[in-house]
Design a protein around this motif. Structure first.
Motif, PDB file in Angstrom:
ATOM      1  N   UNK A 134       0.827  -1.213   0.000  1.00  0.00           N
ATOM      2  CA  UNK A 134       0.000   0.000   0.000  1.00  0.00           C
ATOM      3  C   UNK A 134       0.861   1.264   0.000  1.00  0.00           C
ATOM      4  N   UNK A 135       0.466   2.236  -0.797  1.00  0.00           N
ATOM      5  CA  UNK A 135       1.171   3.522  -0.870  1.00  0.00           C
ATOM      6  C   UNK A 135       0.155   4.640  -0.666  1.00  0.00           C
ATOM      7  N   UNK A 136       0.415   5.519   0.315  1.00  0.00           N
ATOM      8  CA  UNK A 136      -0.457   6.659   0.576  1.00  0.00           C
ATOM      9  C   UNK A 136      -0.115   7.783  -0.397  1.00  0.00           C
ATOM     10  N   UNK A 137      -1.132   8.388  -1.002  1.00  0.00           N
ATOM     11  CA  UNK A 137      -0.908   9.448  -1.991  1.00  0.00           C
ATOM     12  C   UNK A 137      -1.529  10.776  -1.574  1.00  0.00           C
ATOM     13  N   UNK A 138      -2.704  10.716  -0.958  1.00  0.00           N
ATOM     14  CA  UNK A 138      -3.414  11.944  -0.602  1.00  0.00           C
ATOM     15  C   UNK A 138      -2.751  12.626   0.588  1.00  0.00           C
ATOM     16  N   UNK A 139      -2.484  13.933   0.457  1.00  0.00           N
ATOM     17  CA  UNK A 139      -1.838  14.692   1.537  1.00  0.00           C
ATOM     18  C   UNK A 139      -2.761  14.796   2.745  1.00  0.00           C
ATOM     19  N   UNK A 140      -2.261  14.385   3.898  1.00  0.00           N
ATOM     20  CA  UNK A 140      -3.011  14.495   5.150  1.00  0.00           C
ATOM     21  C   UNK A 140      -2.061  14.241   6.311  1.00  0.00           C
ATOM     22  N   UNK A 141      -2.494  14.527   7.495  1.00  0.00           N
ATOM     23  CA  UNK A 141      -1.739  14.150   8.704  1.00  0.00           C
ATOM     24  C   UNK A 141      -2.713  13.960   9.857  1.00  0.00           C
ATOM     25  N   UNK A 142      -2.362  13.049  10.765  1.00  0.00           N
ATOM     26  CA  UNK A 142      -3.191  12.725  11.933  1.00  0.00           C
ATOM     27  C   UNK A 142      -2.486  13.221  13.194  1.00  0.00           C
ATOM     28  N   UNK A 190      -7.342  14.050  15.360  1.00  0.00           N
ATOM     29  CA  UNK A 190      -7.731  15.088  14.405  1.00  0.00           C
ATOM     30  C   UNK A 190      -6.996  14.826  13.092  1.00  0.00           C
ATOM     31  N   UNK A 191      -7.712  14.894  11.998  1.00  0.00           N
ATOM     32  CA  UNK A 191      -7.127  14.670  10.675  1.00  0.00           C
ATOM     33  C   UNK A 191      -7.214  15.959   9.873  1.00  0.00           C
ATOM     34  N   UNK A 192      -6.069  16.433   9.395  1.00  0.00           N
ATOM     35  CA  UNK A 192      -6.038  17.617   8.537  1.00  0.00           C
ATOM     36  C   UNK A 192      -5.872  17.149   7.111  1.00  0.00           C
ATOM     37  N   UNK A 193      -6.760  17.588   6.241  1.00  0.00           N
ATOM     38  CA  UNK A 193      -6.771  17.120   4.862  1.00  0.00           C
ATOM     39  C   UNK A 193      -7.171  18.263   3.938  1.00  0.00           C
ATOM     40  N   UNK A 194      -6.818  18.125   2.658  1.00  0.00           N
ATOM     41  CA  UNK A 194      -7.156  19.152   1.656  1.00  0.00           C
ATOM     42  C   UNK A 194      -8.432  18.753   0.935  1.00  0.00           C
ATOM     43  N   UNK A 195      -9.383  19.672   0.893  1.00  0.00           N
ATOM     44  CA  UNK A 195     -10.642  19.456   0.181  1.00  0.00           C
ATOM     45  C   UNK A 195     -10.770  20.502  -0.928  1.00  0.00           C
ATOM     46  N   UNK A 196     -11.346  20.078  -2.051  1.00  0.00           N
ATOM     47  CA  UNK A 196     -11.589  21.006  -3.168  1.00  0.00           C
ATOM     48  C   UNK A 196     -10.318  21.749  -3.588  1.00  0.00           C
ATOM     49  N   UNK A 197      -9.235  21.015  -3.695  1.00  0.00           N
ATOM     50  CA  UNK A 197      -7.940  21.478  -4.222  1.00  0.00           C
ATOM     51  C   UNK A 197      -7.199  22.398  -3.251  1.00  0.00           C
ATOM     52  N   UNK A 198      -7.835  23.468  -2.764  1.00  0.00           N
ATOM     53  CA  UNK A 198      -7.106  24.465  -1.963  1.00  0.00           C
ATOM     54  C   UNK A 198      -7.611  24.634  -0.538  1.00  0.00           C
ATOM     55  N   UNK A 199      -8.725  24.014  -0.189  1.00  0.00           N
ATOM     56  CA  UNK A 199      -9.336  24.235   1.125  1.00  0.00           C
ATOM     57  C   UNK A 199      -8.792  23.244   2.155  1.00  0.00           C
ATOM     58  N   UNK A 200      -8.314  23.772   3.279  1.00  0.00           N
ATOM     59  CA  UNK A 200      -7.852  22.922   4.384  1.00  0.00           C
ATOM     60  C   UNK A 200      -8.987  22.728   5.377  1.00  0.00           C
ATOM     61  N   UNK A 201      -9.229  21.481   5.789  1.00  0.00           N
ATOM     62  CA  UNK A 201     -10.252  21.185   6.788  1.00  0.00           C
ATOM     63  C   UNK A 201      -9.676  20.286   7.877  1.00  0.00           C
ATOM     64  N   UNK A 202     -10.242  20.399   9.066  1.00  0.00           N
ATOM     65  CA  UNK A 202      -9.877  19.537  10.183  1.00  0.00           C
ATOM     66  C   UNK A 202     -11.062  18.639  10.509  1.00  0.00           C
TER      67      UNK A 202
END
Length: 408
Positions: A134-142, A190-202
């Motif tokens: 498995x390889x993680x591709x989507x930018x995020x952090x926990x 808490x998971x920080x992830x990018x939504x809709x290309x430029x929006x950061x959400x927690x």
């Protein structure tokens, strides 16, 4: 029960750069650890012994990992990597076991005694593809609950600034309901992830206690899920209700599919992604509204149990055609069932899954099985009703209980 809440972040340009760097470093660190502790020759798995032992990764500490991350995030990287390696190891063992059973079955070909379980496992092997690491591709952090704080309209968490771990406070906007939830419940990661290309959400995970059984009546509700009619409910007290508009849903899917096709030809991938995200948000909102209406109807009629069909593998087992293929493969029955399940549990109503075979073909009066003509079901005994309503009636009356989960 664990639920989640999503909050939009409003960081400065400098904070965006720091957060993105942290997220990319987080993903690359997890991938590096996983690649070090899994079999490199993943395309040709000969033996489970070739895979490194899980005990070796269990001893891994932050001192062994070279990453430009705060120690708290580095620890979380190790936890995530351990989970991925464990799942990968389990999948490899299952394939190895199935291969051994296949060899044994070949040697026993001439014998009359055959084990049914071994035959089923051999069939499953044919469906399995080559297992890849498995390889993680989507930018995020926990970030675990000990390393972030929520104060007023600010969320603070650690990042690396000039080689040192420092906290940054990012502005956010929360509704009164969200503030109440996050202040009164025990929070998880808490998971920080990018939504809709430029929006950061927690995204926050929080625990909530399930309500004990409220209704003592014997009233049962059967719910039939479909494409043309998203849901139909039938209670043992005789009440019937139809939910949603299948034609509208189909139009929405077709509309956004045509838009994506047009922008793909125009070579605008960012617009295609944005349109796809918008479509998913709309369809999720529709499923939320339908599930809420179903649970509210169950509460109104004091239903003790909501019965649903377990529709797993429906796409591979049902008859397909060029006309109904797109509708079948975009049908979100699993998501709708999950929404009904967790909302019913919060309302103190049980959810049971029954065997789905012949629910839309069996006559509830005489028991004969035959196909309906479009939406009209007419039996030889004189019984007639709507096809989807027939399904809800048979689900409600069904005694073939197969669990309380969407999947086995």
């Amino acid at each position: 029960m664990q639920l989640s809440e999503t909050v939009k972040l409003y960081p400065t340009e400098y904070q965006i750069e720091l957060t993105r760097n942290t997220m990319s470093e987080y993903i690359s660190t997890v991938n590096n650890i996983v690649s070090d502790y899994t079999n490199k020759d993943n395309g040709n798995i000969e033996s489970v012994k070739e895979i490194k032992n899980i005990k070796s990764i269990s001893k891994l500490t932050t001192a062994d990992v070279k990453a430009k991350l705060p120690s708290a995030l580095c620890n979380q990287c190790i936890r995530d990597a351990k989970s991925i390696v464990k799942k990968y190891d389990k999948a490899c063992k299952e394939v190895e076991k199935a291969k051994k059973n296949k060899k044994n079955q070949k040697s026993k070909k001439n014998k009359n005694s055959k084990n049914v379980k071994e035959v089923e496992e051999i069939k499953e092997v044919k469906k399995l593809k080559e297992i890849k690491v498995p390889v993680l591709k989507k930018l995020c952090c926990y970030i675990n609950n000990q390393n972030f704080k929520i104060q007023d309209n600010y969320i603070s968490f650690p990042v690396m600034i000039d080689g040192k771990s420092k906290r940054i406070s990012v502005k956010t906007k929360m509704t009164d309901k969200q503030k109440l939830i996050l202040s009164s419940h025990r929070l998880g990661t808490m998971r920080i992830v990018i939504k809709n290309i430029n929006t950061l959400v927690a995204q926050f995970v929080y625990e909530i206690n399930e309500i004990e059984k409220v209704n003592e009546s014997n009233n049962v509700m059967g719910v039939d899920l479909g494409i043309k009619c998203p849901a139909v409910s039938y209670c043992t007290d005789g009440s019937v209700k139809f939910y949603g508009n299948g034609r509208k849903n189909k139009y929405m899917r077709r509309h956004y599919a045509n838009l994506r096709k047009w922008f793909q030809k125009a070579k605008k991938p960012t617009v295609v992604k944005r349109i796809k995200n918008k479509e998913q948000r709309i369809m999720k909102d529709i499923d939320h509204k339908i599930s809420r209406e179903i649970v509210n109807t169950a509460k109104k009629h004091k239903a003790k149990v909501i019965k649903l069909e377990r529709l797993e593998n429906i796409r591979s087992t049902t008859r397909t055609s060029r006309k109904n293929n797109p509708s079948l493969h975009t049908w979100s029955f699993y998501r709708l069932a999950q929404y009904i399940e967790y909302k019913a549990k919060l309302a103190g109503i049980e959810v049971e899954y029954v065997y789905p075979a012949y629910t839309s073909q069996k006559c509830p009066q005489c028991g004969n099985i035959h196909h309906a003509k479009d939406r009209k079901y007419i039996c030889k005994c004189g019984y007639h009703t709507h096809r989807d309503l027939l399904g809800a009636i048979n689900i409600c009356n069904s005694t073939e209980y197969i669990g309380n989960r969407c999947i086995a």
